[in-house]
Scaffold this active site. Structure first.
Site, short mmCIF file in Angstrom:
data_model
loop_
_atom_site.label_atom_id
_atom_site.label_comp_id
_atom_site.label_asym_id
_atom_site.label_seq_id
_atom_site.Cartn_x
_atom_site.Cartn_y
_atom_site.Cartn_z
CD GLU A 154 -1.73 -2.53 1.22
OE1 GLU A 154 -0.67 -2.62 1.78
OE2 GLU A 154 -2.63 -3.17 1.28
CG HIS A 171 -10.02 -7.13 8.50
ND1 HIS A 171 -8.89 -7.64 9.17
CD2 HIS A 171 -9.73 -7.27 7.27
CE1 HIS A 171 -8.02 -8.05 8.41
NE2 HIS A 171 -8.63 -7.86 7.03
C1 LIG Z 1 -1.83 -4.66 4.63
C2 LIG Z 1 -2.82 -5.52 3.94
N1 LIG Z 1 -3.16 -5.51 2.70
C3 LIG Z 1 -4.03 -6.23 2.09
C4 LIG Z 1 -4.62 -7.16 2.89
C5 LIG Z 1 -5.84 -7.99 2.24
N2 LIG Z 1 -5.36 -9.34 2.12
C6 LIG Z 1 -5.54 -10.41 2.85
S1 LIG Z 1 -4.84 -11.85 2.58
C7 LIG Z 1 -4.05 -11.13 1.28
C8 LIG Z 1 -3.31 -11.86 0.35
C9 LIG Z 1 -1.98 -12.43 0.98
O1 LIG Z 1 -1.49 -13.36 0.09
P1 LIG Z 1 -0.25 -14.23 0.73
O2 LIG Z 1 0.85 -13.23 1.49
O3 LIG Z 1 0.33 -14.79 -0.35
O4 LIG Z 1 -0.85 -15.24 1.88
P2 LIG Z 1 -2.12 -16.35 1.59
O5 LIG Z 1 -3.30 -15.69 1.53
O6 LIG Z 1 -1.69 -16.77 0.17
O7 LIG Z 1 -1.95 -17.35 2.57
C10 LIG Z 1 -4.55 -9.86 1.17
C11 LIG Z 1 -3.98 -8.92 -0.20
C12 LIG Z 1 -4.54 -7.19 4.19
N3 LIG Z 1 -5.09 -8.13 4.94
N4 LIG Z 1 -3.35 -6.36 4.95
#
Ligand SMILES: Cc1ncc(C[n+]2csc(CCOP(=O)(O)OP(=O)(O)O)c2C)c(N)n1
Ligand SMILES: Cc1ncc(C[n+]2csc(CCOP(=O)(O)OP(=O)(O)O)c2C)c(N)n1
Ligand SMILES: [Mg+2]
Ligand SMILES: [Mg+2]
Lengths: 327, 332, 332, 327
Positions: D63, D132
């Site tokens: 972000e 959230h």
């Molecule tokens: C700072 C932030 N940005 C965006 C999100 C929304 N979000 C939740 S899970 C996710 C994807 C994360 O991907 P990854 O790190 O590969 O983990 P996975 O979900 O695949 O286990 C996002 C973008 C968040 N929770 N926190």
């Protein structure tokens, strides 16, 4: 106070750090250039040589990283006191302060405590420009889980910091860059000041003035000036925004029936509004005149020193506000 | 390849576990899988708030690490973190209770599925903010080092998390201060609905660990033996004062990012390919092929755990709600 | 060494500049040096607010890049950024005026020394927040790419800035979107009062650029020829659609981090060693040794620029203050 | 509105994005999973297929990086509309919003404009837990240089977003997760709604109620209930906190002499305080009773749905507050 001395605000903070670190080996300091250099404002001077690199830790420029690390350290048995060089830089790490430090105890159902102090400094007056002059205390005060302290004198700074360190929960401790060299009476004996206890810095019967940090000094100047005209202003230094000592304010309002609130933060949605709202909620019938706020203008802080003065509250603005209040 | 990075290859010939380890692995894999399956049931039944992020397909990472973590070790993980919690010893009943917001939940129902924490188990907490658990784990390792405690911090996060500033800052701190941290990146190829290859150019995410001069290893995250092996080495290094290790566990989530995810961003065929390699089937076949455990024992374990999970779930369903006044406790 | 990283070595034998380039280089080096010397005078005279972060010793980086940037290119830099502004064509008078908070300053006196910006020169702005200018430059490159403008973004930052999350996120974005950005890391060995070697483990900061698979090059930042050479290649790559380049310019600031810095964190001998290699002396000796320009011409340029700077300074001292009502303009 | 239709809040926002992107080729969208997936709340559905990957950009989870890139893009000729999936995540990037986007025009002496919209969603009600579910609008409203919008209906959402995109300065556009599926009347014809113009969602003579976003709906429910008892509540939807349409509030107060402020943000130092302070500053003599605030409790948002309800303002709380006000 038999062993009274005059020392500066930065010396008072330094003493608080030293005394607390001697008292409790779990206290560690983290921050940029705080080690052998002693901090850019020299607040941690001498601590590195006394406590060593293990407890006085120079960090990389990564506020999210080391505030986060502070949170993790606090959860596991240390009491980190973190220096964020300028309050403006907390904004690169606000997630760790607001989403983590402030919420982890709650979200864990009380399993975790975060005994963490973030020491930082804010305010204008030095021509440091818009990114180095902000008064952001309202942001922190609005977040449940954070306590917010902003002392105006060496005495208060020392006593409040010592309490903050022992508080067992996250405290944002906001110093003011223009106060570091201000001297004040500080006893040699150890003492602490509870959070949530305001201090009447001047007694007066005509108007209640509520302020904190550097603006207390400006307010006292204004009170002094008006006193020559026979207007007696009661100057209440809140010292902490959270917890808030509203009771003391209300008590004073019941005597004066008039209120002026002074802060260096920008006016709109600033903390003065909360004080104003609370007073009218709890002492509506006591008010003989509208509560007046004296604040910075709703703009970024301009660099030019005259403009900066124009934008920030000055003694004359406070004088005018008091006059307006008692009209 | 950087000298800080290597690819783990399991030496099939010399690999050997005693029956106890084999059983432990199989139990853990099943425990997580059954828990996750039941969680979906719970979510569908409308018994949970928020979103459910399933761990199905990635079990070998948590289970493999769970086998090498000691009770005193610290752990942070993500919203997808019940698997790791189980691997660290969490009680399924209290997990379910937390997911349903009950007073018996780990967080008294105030945290929820994204915020599982257990101070007695060293679980510092799951995190809803991508990347945020990383510096927190680093801080716990800092305490451990300062207090000479031999407690290792293990932090789990996804491939996508490695694009966050907190990741960068956390890894650098651990490297500079030589802290006992094991960074476990579960590369499941997607960050929510976005293929990770569209979000970074690295072929291996381990490159990113190596960039801080942290020993970094790529491991088959669907093979619990492999995770166990690199995990053991990493934990030993950390405990011996050798500093952090970065583990990239290549794996795959077999279900949507969260319940309700349309999965429009990937081919069914891709999912099916990975299903062939999924950790439970893989390990079961191994057990049978190498005669480590007979089919009946394996099935009995699965059955037993299924019952255990079912019981825990039923119990949790009946657990009481927290008192409304609890909203005011634990704020400061 | 990673295939994304290399060390630049100037080929002394084949190196060749025409007199115009030599003169341009010498002028720029002197312009920055004289400006910086005068700024210290101004600060001592109490004519400025805030802090003064001097660029003395690092001039070859800005000057070398200035020689390869086109007027339409974008630039972000730091609180230490008047040198880069001059290299991009800024008027010393308007810079001094800004530093003294005057209405004729680039920002009408509202920005100050840490926030020099000039939209007509493509200077998007100096930044007081370490690392923050990096994603902003990346965003400008994004515009350039989308609008097919061939404008390159050049962003200057220090060694310490590479520990910030914004650095990590900005570099990754540029890499993934293959944007026309040149990242210029001025490694002056210190981040404020802290030696950079205490804040990261990398021998070369270029390793960090390479971690995003961005072509990264280490260059002698005190040799304007070397900076010019790598800068030219980087700008050409960006303009041709080849994406970002990371340049680590090894250099040294010969004065304190800011005016008033006690410099207790380094030995005088270290400073003296670097003073031998300082960019102006180095380039002057080269000019003399290779007979590129005679001593008189070199001195004449210095003299001329000194006068120019002196005049600009005097003029700026007399420039008028902005109107007080200006506090209310430009907020939205 | 001849061609009136019922569409959802998310559809209305989607339409605004589509219409604006068709109108102005400089508009680009950035965010996580907003491309072919259409966003986790489906707000950007279909835009990727219409405008392509060049203008609808899926970003890495960074972000700070992409808000910063948005700022740079805005300075150089684009109009980025950035989706931050949950408002809670703005905290990882607050530096770019507060120190950069909000200040760059000012610090550059007006040389630069930052035509940037940050679309995000906040609020509770879904059991998403403390990280959230926040209502952080006050933080943004306190920062000079940012405009803050938080619509309560599909009609407002569409009209305000279209204006925000054309505003030429940074706008924080805060949607509410519980409103996405709410339907409302939206004409087929194009329209915009100026920022800084509140909307009276219900007329009434007894109490002035000031609110925005989802709490407007709760307030209308409360007003409906009380109407059955003959208490007529005027419900003013501020729609934007900055600029603030104080004039409309004051005008209403002059009729009703009583005020209730309702917001989902936590109470202490929340935006309701500013409204309260301003009203008493500008209409002190008009007030017949203390201004009452109905807000979330000063705690993080608990996960358990009953606790969450208890912590967040509910219709019954609003009813009680109105009763208290007219006592
Ligand atoms: C700072 C932030 N940005 C965006 C999100 C929304 N979000 C939740 S899970 C996710 C994807 C994360 O991907 P990854 O790190 O590969 O983990 P996975 O979900 O695949 O286990 C996002 C973008 C968040 N929770 N926190
Ligand atoms: C986010 C942030 N943290 C800390 C600071 C304080 N600070 C200003 S300059 C500086 C050192 C930067 O070092 P480097 O990046 O090497 O640049 P240099 O000053 O050497 O040119 C620090 C820590 C800041 N301005 N912003
Ligand atoms: Mg992933
Ligand atoms: Mg440096």
């Amino acid at each position: 106070m038999s062993t009274d001395r005059l020392i500066s605000y930065s010396e008072a903070i330094n003493e608080a750090l030293q005394e607390e670190m001697r008292r409790d080996a779990d206290i560690v300091l983290m921050g940029e250039d705080i080690g052998s250099y002693g901090g850019v404002f020299k607040v941690t001077k001498g601590l590195y040589s006394e406590f060593g690199a293990e407890r006085v830790i120079d960090t990389p420029i990564s506020e999210t990283g080391f505030i986060g690390a502070g949170v993790g350290a606090a959860m596991t048995g240390l009491i980190p006191i973190i220096e964020i060089m300028w309050i403006d830089f907390t904004l690169v790490a606000l997630d760790q302060i607001v989403n983590q430090a402030a919420k982890l105890k709650y979200m864990s159902g009380g399993q975790t405590s975060i005994p963490l102090v973030i020491r930082t400094q804010g305010g204008g007056g030095r021509g440091n420009g818009a990114q180095h002059s902000q008064s952001l205390e309202t942001i922190f005060a609005h977040i449940p889980g954070l306590k917010v302290v902003a002392p105006s004198t060496p005495y208060d700074a020392k006593g409040l910091l010592k309490t903050a360190v022992r508080e067992g929960s996250p405290v944002i401790f906001i110093e003011h860059k223009m106060l570091y060299n201000q001297k004040g009476h500080v006893p040699l004996e150890s003492y602490t000041i509870p959070l949530g206890q305001s201090d009447v810095k001047r007694r007066g019967k005509d108007v209640t003035l509520v302020s904190l940090s550097r603006m207390v000094l400006f307010s006292l100047e204004a009170a002094e000036l008006l006193s020559q005209e026979g207007i007696e202003v009661e100057v209440i230094d809140l010292r902490t925004l959270v917890p808030l000592d509203l009771a003391a304010v209300i008590q004073s309002v019941k005597q004066t029936h008039r209120v002026v609130i002074v802060h260096e933060a920008t006016g709109a949605y600033g903390w003065g509004a909360e004080i104003s709202a609370r007073i009218q909620e709890e002492a509506f019938d006591e008010l003989d005149a509208p509560i007046v706020r004296v604040t910075a203008e709703d703009t970024p802080v301009p660099y030019n020193l005259n403009l900066e003065k124009e934008m920030l509250p000055q003694v004359k603005d406070i004088v005018n506000a008091i006059r307006k209040s008692i009209q | 390849m950087s000298k800080y990075m290597n690819k783990h290859l399991l030496d099939e010939a010399s690999w050997k576990w005693d029956e106890k380890l084999v059983l432990q692995a199989w139990r853990l894999l099943n425990l997580i899988r059954e828990f996750e399956e039941k969680s979906i049931e719970m979510y569908k039944a409308g018994l949970m708030g928020g979103s459910l992020h399933s761990y199905i397909g990635q079990e070998a990472v948590a289970a493999g690490m769970g086998m090498v973590m000691e009770p005193q070790d610290y752990m942070t993980m993500t919203y997808r973190g019940r698997g790791q919690a189980l691997a660290k010893g969490a009680d399924p009943y209290r997990l379910f209770a937390e997911m349903m917001g009950r007073a018996d939940g780990y967080c008294q129902g105030k945290g929820g599925p994204m915020h599982i924490a257990s101070s007695e188990l060293g679980i510092l907490g799951a995190n809803g903010i991508v990347g945020a658990g990383i510096p927190i784990a680093v801080g716990a390792a800092f305490t451990s080092k300062l207090k000479k405690q031999q407690r290792v911090s293990v932090t789990f996060f996804g491939d996508g998390a490695t694009n966050q500033g907190a990741f960068h800052e956390g890894l650098n701190l651990a490297a500079v201060f030589k802290l006992p941290v094991v960074f476990v990146c579960e590369n499941n190829l997607y960050s929510e609905m976005t293929p990770i290859k569209d979000s970074l150019l690295n072929e291996h995410i381990a490159e990113r660990g190596a960039a801080y001069r942290i020993p970094s290893v790529i491991v088959d995250g669907n093979d619990i033996r492999a995770v166990h092996e690199v995990g053991q080495e990493a934990m030993a290094r950390a405990r011996a004062g050798g500093g952090p290790t970065f583990i990239e566990a290549k794996t795959y989530r077999l279900v949507g990012h969260m319940f309700g995810d349309s999965e429009s961003y990937r081919e069914r065929a891709e999912v099916e390919r990975w299903r062939q390699k999924e950790p439970l089937i893989q390990f079961k076949e191994l057990c049978l092929n190498l005669n480590l455990l007979p089919e009946e024992t394996l099935s009995a374990v699965t059955e037993e755990i299924r019952n255990q999970i079912g019981d825990a779930y039923e119990l949790a369903r009946k657990a009481s709600e927290p008192e409304l006044e609890e909203i005011f406790t634990h704020v400061y």
